[in-house]
Scaffold this motif. Structure first.
Motif, PDB file in Angstrom:
ATOM      1  N   SER A 155       0.074 -12.917  -9.437  1.00  0.00           N
ATOM      2  CA  SER A 155      -1.248 -12.430  -9.820  1.00  0.00           C
ATOM      3  C   SER A 155      -1.729 -13.126 -11.089  1.00  0.00           C
ATOM      4  O   SER A 155      -0.921 -13.632 -11.882  1.00  0.00           O
ATOM      5  CB  SER A 155      -1.215 -10.916 -10.030  1.00  0.00           C
ATOM      6  OG  SER A 155      -0.289 -10.575 -11.043  1.00  0.00           O
ATOM      7  N   LYS A 158      -3.922 -11.182 -17.563  1.00  0.00           N
ATOM      8  CA  LYS A 158      -4.936 -10.281 -18.110  1.00  0.00           C
ATOM      9  C   LYS A 158      -6.116 -11.060 -18.672  1.00  0.00           C
ATOM     10  O   LYS A 158      -7.251 -10.580 -18.657  1.00  0.00           O
ATOM     11  CB  LYS A 158      -4.314  -9.400 -19.197  1.00  0.00           C
ATOM     12  CG  LYS A 158      -3.319  -8.375 -18.671  1.00  0.00           C
ATOM     13  CD  LYS A 158      -2.781  -7.512 -19.808  1.00  0.00           C
ATOM     14  CE  LYS A 158      -1.800  -6.473 -19.285  1.00  0.00           C
ATOM     15  NZ  LYS A 158      -1.250  -5.630 -20.393  1.00  0.00           N
ATOM     16  N   ALA A 161      -8.758 -11.423 -16.117  1.00  0.00           N
ATOM     17  CA  ALA A 161      -9.108 -10.172 -15.440  1.00  0.00           C
ATOM     18  C   ALA A 161     -10.576 -10.110 -15.040  1.00  0.00           C
ATOM     19  O   ALA A 161     -10.958  -9.301 -14.187  1.00  0.00           O
ATOM     20  CB  ALA A 161      -8.763  -8.981 -16.334  1.00  0.00           C
ATOM     21  N   PRO A 164     -13.411 -11.516 -10.160  1.00  0.00           N
ATOM     22  CA  PRO A 164     -13.515 -10.411  -9.195  1.00  0.00           C
ATOM     23  C   PRO A 164     -12.594 -10.616  -7.992  1.00  0.00           C
ATOM     24  O   PRO A 164     -12.183 -11.743  -7.688  1.00  0.00           O
ATOM     25  CB  PRO A 164     -14.986 -10.450  -8.779  1.00  0.00           C
ATOM     26  CG  PRO A 164     -15.399 -11.867  -8.989  1.00  0.00           C
ATOM     27  CD  PRO A 164     -14.624 -12.356 -10.181  1.00  0.00           C
ATOM     28  N   ASN A 165     -12.284  -9.523  -7.313  1.00  0.00           N
ATOM     29  CA  ASN A 165     -11.428  -9.607  -6.124  1.00  0.00           C
ATOM     30  C   ASN A 165     -12.023 -10.517  -5.058  1.00  0.00           C
ATOM     31  O   ASN A 165     -11.299 -11.149  -4.287  1.00  0.00           O
ATOM     32  CB  ASN A 165     -11.209  -8.209  -5.531  1.00  0.00           C
ATOM     33  CG  ASN A 165     -10.264  -7.364  -6.362  1.00  0.00           C
ATOM     34  OD1 ASN A 165      -9.321  -7.880  -6.962  1.00  0.00           O
ATOM     35  ND2 ASN A 165     -10.513  -6.061  -6.418  1.00  0.00           N
ATOM     36  N   GLN A 166     -13.365 -10.580  -5.008  1.00  0.00           N
ATOM     37  CA  GLN A 166     -14.034 -11.355  -3.962  1.00  0.00           C
ATOM     38  C   GLN A 166     -14.043 -12.858  -4.238  1.00  0.00           C
ATOM     39  O   GLN A 166     -14.387 -13.649  -3.355  1.00  0.00           O
ATOM     40  CB  GLN A 166     -15.478 -10.873  -3.785  1.00  0.00           C
ATOM     41  CG  GLN A 166     -15.594  -9.403  -3.390  1.00  0.00           C
ATOM     42  CD  GLN A 166     -15.683  -8.489  -4.611  1.00  0.00           C
ATOM     43  OE1 GLN A 166     -15.269  -8.849  -5.708  1.00  0.00           O
ATOM     44  NE2 GLN A 166     -16.238  -7.299  -4.408  1.00  0.00           N
ATOM     45  N   ALA A 168     -12.729 -16.512  -4.457  1.00  0.00           N
ATOM     46  CA  ALA A 168     -11.712 -17.160  -3.623  1.00  0.00           C
ATOM     47  C   ALA A 168     -11.769 -18.671  -3.780  1.00  0.00           C
ATOM     48  O   ALA A 168     -12.836 -19.256  -3.981  1.00  0.00           O
ATOM     49  CB  ALA A 168     -11.906 -16.785  -2.160  1.00  0.00           C
ATOM     50  N   ALA A 183      -6.828 -15.766  -3.981  1.00  0.00           N
ATOM     51  CA  ALA A 183      -7.339 -14.693  -3.128  1.00  0.00           C
ATOM     52  C   ALA A 183      -6.863 -13.358  -3.677  1.00  0.00           C
ATOM     53  O   ALA A 183      -5.678 -13.211  -4.021  1.00  0.00           O
ATOM     54  CB  ALA A 183      -6.865 -14.869  -1.684  1.00  0.00           C
ATOM     55  N   ASN A 184      -7.784 -12.410  -3.791  1.00  0.00           N
ATOM     56  CA  ASN A 184      -7.450 -11.069  -4.290  1.00  0.00           C
ATOM     57  C   ASN A 184      -6.696 -11.122  -5.622  1.00  0.00           C
ATOM     58  O   ASN A 184      -5.712 -10.420  -5.836  1.00  0.00           O
ATOM     59  CB  ASN A 184      -6.627 -10.304  -3.252  1.00  0.00           C
ATOM     60  CG  ASN A 184      -7.390 -10.092  -1.967  1.00  0.00           C
ATOM     61  OD1 ASN A 184      -8.563  -9.724  -1.977  1.00  0.00           O
ATOM     62  ND2 ASN A 184      -6.728 -10.348  -0.843  1.00  0.00           N
ATOM     63  N   LYS A 185      -7.165 -12.009  -6.500  1.00  0.00           N
ATOM     64  CA  LYS A 185      -6.611 -12.168  -7.848  1.00  0.00           C
ATOM     65  C   LYS A 185      -5.164 -12.661  -7.853  1.00  0.00           C
ATOM     66  O   LYS A 185      -4.430 -12.458  -8.817  1.00  0.00           O
ATOM     67  CB  LYS A 185      -6.726 -10.863  -8.639  1.00  0.00           C
ATOM     68  CG  LYS A 185      -8.164 -10.429  -8.916  1.00  0.00           C
ATOM     69  CD  LYS A 185      -8.222  -9.351  -9.983  1.00  0.00           C
ATOM     70  CE  LYS A 185      -9.660  -9.035 -10.352  1.00  0.00           C
ATOM     71  NZ  LYS A 185      -9.772  -8.157 -11.528  1.00  0.00           N
ATOM     72  N   ASN A 186      -4.764 -13.333  -6.779  1.00  0.00           N
ATOM     73  CA  ASN A 186      -3.436 -13.935  -6.704  1.00  0.00           C
ATOM     74  C   ASN A 186      -3.560 -15.435  -6.469  1.00  0.00           C
ATOM     75  O   ASN A 186      -4.384 -15.875  -5.655  1.00  0.00           O
ATOM     76  CB  ASN A 186      -2.616 -13.312  -5.571  1.00  0.00           C
ATOM     77  CG  ASN A 186      -2.081 -11.937  -5.938  1.00  0.00           C
ATOM     78  OD1 ASN A 186      -1.023 -11.806  -6.535  1.00  0.00           O
ATOM     79  ND2 ASN A 186      -2.842 -10.903  -5.589  1.00  0.00           N
ATOM     80  N   ASN A 206     -17.560 -17.377  -5.833  1.00  0.00           N
ATOM     81  CA  ASN A 206     -17.460 -16.279  -6.791  1.00  0.00           C
ATOM     82  C   ASN A 206     -18.788 -15.535  -6.735  1.00  0.00           C
ATOM     83  O   ASN A 206     -19.836 -16.136  -6.997  1.00  0.00           O
ATOM     84  CB  ASN A 206     -17.194 -16.821  -8.199  1.00  0.00           C
ATOM     85  CG  ASN A 206     -16.954 -15.724  -9.223  1.00  0.00           C
ATOM     86  OD1 ASN A 206     -17.634 -14.703  -9.228  1.00  0.00           O
ATOM     87  ND2 ASN A 206     -15.997 -15.938 -10.115  1.00  0.00           N
TER      88      ASN A 206
END
Length: 239
Positions: A155, A158, A161, A164-166, A168, A183-186, A206
């Motif tokens: 992931s 911080k 942070a 956003p999750n979206q 990619a 993807a998904n903050k990973n 983004n």
């Protein structure tokens, strides 16, 4: 001193808007392509040195987004190197990929911001200036926080942070299937693929871009044939 011809298209207002072309002769030895994040967007400029006959000193000539009152497009051809920019897409070609890197302006690194958002914690007094960004290092071919490489296989930190999750980032190796990088903050493990690749095609999205912040939506690298393409705007591929 190696020289070639630069064709600059610009807009001239004289009752109505009309286009004109002006021939310039850049110094190919000092030529660099600058990818600079500014207040409101990514500026792509071509810069080179010329000698001022009046002062006998060198000065910098710049073409591209720096001139806000004219068409930013340019086309440059030098021995073993070319660069074409239309205001959205920058395409560079050299005898090899290192030849492109050699012509990229280096500040802290030779990177381009995939996303950049500049803001103040107190907008009224304009104090505590902040920058949220993540970038792609075009020389090392790695995802960075703008300065150092973001760790693979886990992931985001911080510090990132704000992503956003979206958001990619995906890529294709040698024209193959689409693979995830972010993807998904990973962040997935990708560097082994990039080292072995002949071509790398990177796509980025983004949801904050345009509303707050700006960036780049596609980067294409052909290491074998010495090609680099950078797209400010490009459709994200359907998976």
């Amino acid at each position: 001193m190696k020289k070639s011809t630069l064709l600059i298209s610009a807009l001239l207002t004289a009752g109505s808007m009309s286009a004109y072309a002006e021939d310039k002769t850049p110094d190919c030895d000092s030529l660099n392509i600058m990818l600079m994040s500014m207040k409101d967007g990514l500026d792509i400029n071509a810069n080179w040195k010329v000698k001022d006959t009046a002062t006998n000193r060198f000065k910098t000539v710049s073409m591209g987004d720096l001139n806000k009152s004219a068409d930013p497009s340019f086309a440059i051809t030098c021995p073993g190197f070319s660069a074409n920019y239309d205001g959205n897409v920058l395409k560079m070609k050299a005898d090899n990929y290192q030849g492109i890197i050699d012509h990229l302006y280096k500040q802290l690194n030779r990177g381009v911001d995939l996303y950049n958002y500049r803001w103040y914690t107190n907008p009224k007094s304009k104090t505590s200036f902040k920058v949220d960004k993540y970038s792609f290092d075009l020389e090392r071919l790695v995802l960075t926080d703008g300065y150092i490489k973001m760790p693979e296989g886990g992931s985001i930190s911080k510090k990132q942070a704000f992503i956003p999750n979206q958001a990619a980032i995906s890529y294709k190796i040698d024209g193959g299937s689409l693979m995830p990088m972010l993807a998904n903050k990973n962040v997935s493990k990708y560097s082994a693929d990039f080292k072995a690749a002949k071509t790398i095609d990177i796509y980025h999205k983004n949801p904050n871009m345009g509303r707050k912040g700006f960036g780049v939506e596609r980067i294409f690298v052909d290491k074998e044939n010495g090609t680099l393409e950078i797209y400010k705007n490009h459709a994200y591929p359907v998976q």
